[in-house]
Design an enzyme around this catalytic site. Structure first.
Site, PDB file in Angstrom:
ATOM      1  N   TYR A 113      41.255  36.835  46.797  1.00 22.11           N
ATOM      2  CA  TYR A 113      42.061  35.695  46.356  1.00 22.11           C
ATOM      3  C   TYR A 113      43.012  35.320  47.482  1.00 22.11           C
ATOM      4  CZ  TYR A 113      45.775  33.028  44.223  1.00 22.11           C
ATOM      5  OH  TYR A 113      46.701  32.054  43.966  1.00 22.11           O
ATOM      6  N   GLU A 201      44.740  26.788  47.156  1.00 23.50           N
ATOM      7  CA  GLU A 201      44.253  28.016  46.542  1.00 23.50           C
ATOM      8  C   GLU A 201      42.762  28.183  46.804  1.00 23.50           C
ATOM      9  OE1 GLU A 201      45.891  30.156  42.695  1.00 23.50           O
ATOM     10  OE2 GLU A 201      44.795  28.332  42.202  1.00 23.50           O
TER      11      GLU A 201
END
Lengths: 394, 297
Positions: A113, A201
């Site tokens: 992530y 993101e």
């Protein structure tokens, strides 16, 4: 402002951030035609078909399919294109898929992530990364905050190479992957800075068996305050992702969010607008919208705002709640009067005015002979408008 | 007594020739604020209609040299506002109150960084805030002056219009204000709750405090902890956005960075846990503080 994944990846490419080869399609036919091109470019049969909607959680909702061959890919396109995708971020009504991204399949070694945003507490843009990539990152954040590395960016130096090395260590990357990350991060952070992003993101960021680091996803939001520096971004807006009323509001630089209730609200200031919703709820009503006309509104802007509210057929009563500072009460009054003259007024209108030029504003409304219910204060106005929406008051 | 602004304030208005700057400069003069100079690049020596008595300069530095200005208020449009804040700091202004709404976050990150590094004694209030007022002495910003009344309640608020709301309610109840500070709702700002709370704690003219927060970020939670540990004066609060719909959050990252904080319910819980009275609706803010005060006496 939000953009689609494929648009985000095109932006990444411009900055040298590696992404898989892919083709965006606006129709099912285009998507099917893209399949052999993607296969040819990647040298493999596997492709991934991804629904392009702004909301997250697409994978879980069935909007992302990995296809082993052409037939499976075509079936995936047919299944996803036009479907109503329901995810935890779309709401129960879901979102119709009208754009697809057909992308090469990659031999993923590990999923990570990576996120970037401004940390209000430090006033610095901060990179967050975790070895635990994939879909359940919020759970990781809640249960194992230590598994998320945070690296603030110094405004004077920007992202530093040592920070890439630190990140690689923390993520357990070495060799080719670590050096690939050393090129990936400066490119990504430059993109964030130059494009005035407010959120970036990548979930997941992946490593491949042949030593590469790629962004398998791209979620980008831009700072609305900085749009004047990036006029080219206007072309990336997808009208299907926005309510017609919200698009109209944007044209007038109004902060507007459509809601489920039946009381239309026109308020100045985000805090007062939110609190007006709070007090309507408190007295048993449901707001139809959040609308902040802002500080420096003109009468024309107020008229536009009023028209947006009245265009919602669900609105049974309207509450104008103004405490003028920069915004002058006479401007509000002039805007409301002009709007009512133009579009009429079918529902009860409760007006509470206070602040700069309040006497003039009240006088204008009184002299206009419009059917307006005057409120003494916010609580009085909220109770009157809730009663009016229920039909107990006219 | 009061904090930040008062009889000693000598104000320079940055962007005074603009529509908002001129309108509010006049209002400030009428209120009794000592507006000593205006600055707009290229307008040095010009006269602003209705403000002929206030000299205009091209730079803040000239304004400081010629008038001894010690405080600036910024009405400059967003693309130039960050630059104007730094210009004021570099010219020796000690208190900069930035009203401008819509400054890009990237610009404010840099401004905050430079102020923290090079201008430690300089206080920035805002941006995107209504300003600071010490009733009866000095008004710097855009708030309607007439709703205020001199007294002992220190007000600090993240929301502009809610600041007017609380002040109006307090005045109606006969509770005057020592100073009302609008800190603004932008993600990157100067003065935060804790700074203002500290000033009010130290100010002999402030006997109680009202604080208005909003959803997002965690500065209300940190303020609650600070009040619990440091503030002996009575405090009451309100949090706006209790019924705001979810979906304004920024993907996963927003939830992760604040560690799950930011909802109105979290903030209210933190305030209550710190022993602070929280108003149930925005219409009862004044009454909530009045109740706390009558219980204390």
């Amino acid at each position: 402002m939000k953009i689609h994944e494929y648009q985000g990846k095109q932006l990444f490419q411009k900055y040298g951030v590696p992404v898989p080869f892919g083709i965006a399609a606006m129709t099912a036919e285009e998507a099917i035609a893209a399949i052999p091109k993607v296969q040819q470019e990647s040298g493999g049969q596997v492709v991934v078909v991804k629904a392009q909607i702004h909301a997250g959680g697409r994978g879980k909702g069935g909007g992302v399919k990995v296809a082993k061959d052409t037939a499976a890919a075509e079936a995936a396109v047919k299944a996803i294109y036009g479907m109503t995708l329901v995810t935890h971020q779309t709401g129960p009504e879901g979102k119709k898929v009208q754009r697809l991204l057909v992308e090469q399949g990659l031999a993923i070694e590990h999923e990570y992530y990576l996120g970037m945003l401004l940390d209000r507490a430090t006033g610095k843009v901060t990179v967050m990364a975790s070895r635990e990539g994939g879909m359940d990152i919020e759970e990781v954040a809640a249960s194992h905050p230590e598994k998320i590395l945070r690296e603030p960016i110094d405004p004077a130096t920007g992202w530093c190479d040592y920070q890439s090395r630190k990140l690689a260590k923390a993520l357990g990357m070495s060799g080719k992957h670590a050096s690939a990350l050393g090129k990936f991060m400066p490119a990504l952070t430059k993109c964030y800075e130059e494009m005035d992003c407010s959120l970036l993101e990548i979930n997941p960021l992946i490593t491949t068996k042949d030593g590469r680091v790629l962004a398998l996803d791209a979620k980008i939001n831009f700072d609305d305050n900085a749009m004047y520096r990036h006029p080219e971004l206007e072309a990336l807006r997808d009208p299907n992702e926005e309510e017609a009323s919200e698009i109209e509001a944007k044209k007038w630089d109004l902060s507007y969010v459509a809601l489920e209730g039946n009381i239309g609200c026109m308020v100045n200031g985000a805090g007062l607008a939110m609190s007006t919703m709070d007090i309507i709820n408190f007295y048993g009503g449901k707001p139809a919208n959040f609308l902040d006309v802002g500080g420096g509104a003109t009468a024309e802007k107020v008229t536009a705002a009023f028209k947006i509210i009245t265009s919602d057929p669900g609105v049974k009563a309207i509450f104008v709640n103004i405490f003028g500072g920069i915004m002058k009460c006479d401007t509000i009054a002039a805007g409301v009067i002009a709007a009512v003259k133009e579009v009429g007024l079918e529902v009860p209108l409760v007006v509470r005015l206070e602040g700069t030029n309040v006497e003039l504003g009240k006088k204008m409304l009184a002299e206009s002979k419009l059917n307006i219910v005057a409120a003494a204060d916010m609580a009085d106005g909220a109770q009157k408008v809730v009663a009016a929406a229920k039909g107990g008051h006219s | 007594m009061s904090v930040l602004v008062g009889h000693d304030t000598k104000l320079v208005v940055q962007g005074m020739s603009g529509a908002a700057g001129a309108f509010h400069a006049k209002q400030m003069v009428e209120y009794g604020t000592r507006v000593v100079a205006g600055v707009t690049p290229g307008k040095g020596g010009a006269k602003v209609a209705g403000l002929e008595q206030v000299p205009m300069y091209d730079t803040v530095e000239e304004a400081v040299t010629h008038t001894g200005a010690n405080t600036s208020v910024v009405y400059v449009p967003p693309p130039f506002a960050a630059d104007s804040i730094l210009e004021a700091a570099a010219a020796g202004i000690r208190l900069i109150i930035a009203i401008t709404e819509g400054i890009p976050a990237r610009d404010m990150v840099k401004v905050k960084y430079v102020l923290d590094r090079d201008y430690k004694g300089v206080i920035l209030v805002g941006p995107n805030c209504p300003g600071v007022i010490t009733p009866g002495q000095c008004k710097v910003g855009i708030m309607p002056g007439y709703i205020h009344k001199a007294g002992g309640v220190g007000v600090v608020s993240r929301s502009g219009t809610l600041t007017y709301e609380i002040v109006h309610q307090l005045t109606a109840l006969g509770l005057g204000q020592s100073t009302a500070i609008g800190i603004g709702g932008d993600p990157v700002k100067g003065t935060d709750f804790i700074d203002a709370l500290q000033w009010f704690a130290e100010d002999s003219g402030t006997s109680s405090i009202f604080m208005i927060g909003e959803i997002g970020g965690d500065s209300e939670e940190r303020a609650a902890q600070f009040i619990k540990e440091n503030i002996k004066k009575p405090v009451a609060a309100f949090i706006g956005g209790q019924t705001a719909p979810p979906g304004k959050r920024m993907g996963h990252a927003g939830a992760i960075i604040s560690g799950g904080k930011g909802a109105a319910s979290d903030k209210i819980a933190a305030l209550l846990a710190a022993g602070i009275a929280v108003s149930p609706t925005p219409a009862e803010m004044g009454k909530t503080l009045a109740k706390v005060l009558s219980a204390a006496t």
